[in-house]
Scaffold this motif. Sequence first.
Motif, short mmCIF file in Angstrom:
data_model
loop_
_atom_site.label_atom_id
_atom_site.label_comp_id
_atom_site.label_asym_id
_atom_site.label_seq_id
_atom_site.Cartn_x
_atom_site.Cartn_y
_atom_site.Cartn_z
N ARG A 1 68.72 -74.30 -32.53
CA ARG A 1 70.12 -74.19 -32.17
C ARG A 1 70.77 -72.97 -32.79
NH1 ARG A 1 74.00 -79.11 -33.73
NH2 ARG A 1 73.48 -78.29 -35.81
N SER A 2 70.35 -72.59 -34.00
CA SER A 2 70.97 -71.47 -34.70
C SER A 2 70.37 -70.11 -34.33
CB SER A 2 70.83 -71.67 -36.21
OG SER A 2 69.47 -71.76 -36.59
N ASP A 3 69.32 -70.11 -33.49
CA ASP A 3 68.63 -68.87 -33.17
C ASP A 3 69.04 -68.38 -31.79
OD1 ASP A 3 66.89 -66.73 -33.08
OD2 ASP A 3 65.19 -67.86 -33.87
N GLU A 4 69.30 -67.09 -31.68
CA GLU A 4 69.74 -66.52 -30.41
C GLU A 4 68.62 -66.52 -29.37
OE1 GLU A 4 71.49 -62.27 -28.63
OE2 GLU A 4 71.17 -62.55 -30.79
N PHE A 5 67.38 -66.33 -29.82
CA PHE A 5 66.26 -66.20 -28.90
C PHE A 5 65.32 -67.38 -29.01
CE2 PHE A 5 67.38 -61.82 -30.24
CZ PHE A 5 67.77 -61.31 -29.01
#
Length: 297
Positions: A90-94
């Motif tokens: 959830r916290s990662d853009e990719f």
Amino acid sequence: MKKLVLTFALFGGIFNMSAQEEEEEQKQGWTKEGNISLLFNQSAFNEEWTGGGTSNLSGNLLFDYNFNYLKDDFTWDNRLLVDYGITKQRSDEFARKTSDRLEFNSIAGKQLEDSNWYYSLFLNFRTQITKGYKFGEDAETGETTRTEYTNFLSPAYLQFGPGMMWKKSENFYVNIAPATGRMVFVDKDFTSGPGYVGGDYFGVDANKAMRFELGASVSGYAKFDVIENVTMENLLNLYSNYLEDPQNVDIDYTMNMKMKINDYLSTNLIFQAIYDDNAVQGFQIREVFGLGINYGF
């Protein structure tokens, strides 16, 4: 050398377990079998959770298709493998890949009379399906960055050569090929950029798209039932390049353990260890464990 001894010890123990199983009578002509599995892993945390953790979702697709031929003292085994996995936090853009492998194996053998030995000829091809990235962090913004590092057919490996095979059944064999040709294919764009040092990208020289090697190959396959409804499959590939650093043996070992729940559900454990000093100076380790939805055909 310690890595090689440990790998042989592990696989040798697996072979000894397999050799104790009763040999099944093999069917003449073509036999075909395939399986598709989807593995899922998921973790979720609400805003009030104080123990730490990040919600994530991951999935893995496994496609396995075998088409084998047997006629008297001639045998020809073929296998297509696709293994692709992806995860998203959830916290990662990719989203990030957890596995990406497309592989085809083919081995033909002519049996020596009244023995388990065969004259053999093998071919192995493997690559990946989608782009692979190296991830980092922007020093100014702190945002995640990614740089393309691999792609379809970059790298791609093609191995082939004659040898001798010891084969008990389609589920248990070892092939030794002392004169194996191997070609490593890459996208020339990765080897022609400014500042590229020859050999840095999977051993390929600057401004080249292919590397040729000549060496020795040992491959093995063992599949057996550990206990009722628990099946273990093991694949081992070893390769030594005569032309450069023959002491640095490439190792590729994969174990897939399937714990059957019913005809459509299983729990799968996948473990893979790779050593290739042209790619990374150390072992690459991958482990996947999850609930699998299976369809056999």
